[in-house]
Design a protein around this motif. Structure first.
Motif, PDB file in Angstrom:
ATOM      1  N   UNK A 163      30.100  82.084  74.061  1.00 23.50           N
ATOM      2  CA  UNK A 163      30.886  80.858  74.195  1.00 23.50           C
ATOM      3  C   UNK A 163      31.537  80.409  72.878  1.00 23.50           C
ATOM      4  N   UNK A 164      30.890  80.758  71.748  1.00 27.53           N
ATOM      5  CA  UNK A 164      31.265  80.137  70.483  1.00 27.53           C
ATOM      6  C   UNK A 164      30.481  78.850  70.317  1.00 27.53           C
ATOM      7  N   UNK A 165      30.259  78.423  69.089  1.00 26.72           N
ATOM      8  CA  UNK A 165      29.478  77.208  68.846  1.00 26.72           C
ATOM      9  C   UNK A 165      29.716  76.753  67.411  1.00 26.72           C
ATOM     10  N   UNK A 166      29.128  75.632  67.072  1.00 29.66           N
ATOM     11  CA  UNK A 166      29.187  75.120  65.706  1.00 29.66           C
ATOM     12  C   UNK A 166      27.766  75.040  65.155  1.00 29.66           C
ATOM     13  N   UNK A 167      27.547  75.641  64.006  1.00 30.69           N
ATOM     14  CA  UNK A 167      26.247  75.616  63.351  1.00 30.69           C
ATOM     15  C   UNK A 167      26.366  74.867  62.033  1.00 30.69           C
TER      16      UNK A 167
END
Length: 316
Positions: A153-157
């Motif tokens: 999905x993709x994400x923010x870390x």
């Protein structure tokens, strides 16, 4: 086709450990960026370091010799029925200077070189830039562990770091926390790196180190990733392998696929389901494939009657 580490070191496949060491010594000195000023020298120097890192390690070399670069980096099957039936893939740490330093010994690998003819060549500490020049600390490399769902999905870390920051006097420093934000894009692969320049410790007369996060894929309970494809292992009885069946696969985005298997399934059989793999990094709207392999369970025993039926069916 995968990278040929033997060719990188200008060796044949039968090279021994002594040959590998001799080749790396010669070529790493020849193409070290401080000595070779060609624009491609840093890339060549890195390739040499990776090749030596693999071929000097008996376990890595054994996997590479048998399965090639794809098997080495993508992992190889261990045994069916295990919680994670695949080995962990190899990832080069992207620090050719570390390989060079460990090979030649000492904290200052530039203090002493040897020319190709064996004569000694002394280079001042700090390299060819001369003494007293501002020196950047070596890069700090950290692993960024992500699930397949994160990479699908993709994400923010948000990564918290603690580093030293110079005070106004320019001599003393204070430890402070900072949050670094990483926007993970769909389709990123293991080994993808994100670098934050000069976020290391500050100090007088030094350039802060870059901080690099390298993507590492967490083991997944259902899938193993190879490039943009997903591998799924389905366990079926021998009877269904012979007469056909349907395989249910829960995808990373929660859909339930029912895949009909109409072919005879042998141990090497692979069912390819197009477009059900990982998003392509360059075009997340497109996806790789789902590859279904099979673990065929043979019966533990057969009654005489069943043996007769099978003999009549298979040997007639």
């Amino acid at each position: 086709m995968g990278q040929d580490y033997y060719a990188v070191l200008e060796l044949g496949r039968g090279a021994k450990d002594a040959d590998i060491k001799k080749a790396y010594r010669k070529l790493s000195l020849k193409y070290h960026p401080l000595k070779c000023k060609e624009p491609w020298a840093p890339k060549k120097f890195k390739q040499l370091a990776e090749a030596y890192d693999v071929l000097s390690d008996p376990m890595k070399k054994g996997i590479y010799d048998k399965f090639g670069e794809e098997g080495l980096k993508g992992g190889i099957p261990l045994e069916f029925g295990a919680e994670n039936p695949w080995s962990t893939g190899y990832v080069f740490h992207n620090k050719p200077e570390k390989v060079f330093r460990e090979f030649f010994g000492g904290d200052n690998p530039f203090a002493e070189f040897f020319a190709e003819d064996g004569s000694e060549l002394v280079v001042p500490f700090g390299g060819l830039q001369g003494r007293g020049a501002m020196k950047q600390d070596p890069p700090i490399v950290r692993n960024l562990y992500l699930s397949l769902e994160d990479l699908f999905y993709g994400c923010t870390k948000k990564m918290k770091i603690s580093h030293r920051v110079l005070n106004e006097d320019g001599l003393t420093s204070t430890i402070r926390d900072k949050i670094l934000t990483i926007d993970v894009q769909p389709g990123w692969k293991q080994g993808t790196s994100v670098t934050f320049e000069k976020e290391g410790d500050q100090g007088p007369n030094v350039i802060p180190a870059d901080i690099t996060f390298v993507v590492q894929e967490k083991p997944h309970p259902r899938f193993r990733r190879v490039n943009d494809d997903l591998i799924y292992i389905s366990t079926i009885p021998l009877g269904k392998a012979l007469v056909g069946c349907s395989v249910a696969v829960r995808t990373l985005d929660g859909r339930l696929l029912n895949i009909p298997i109409n072919d005879i399934v042998d141990p090497q059989y692979c069912k390819v389901v197009p477009g059900e793999g990982m998003p392509l990094a360059q075009d997340p709207r497109s996806k790789g494939n789902l590859l279904i392999y099979f673990n065929i369970c043979f019966p533990k025993k057969l009654t005489p009657e069943k043996k007769i039926l099978l003999r009549n069916a298979l040997l007639s």
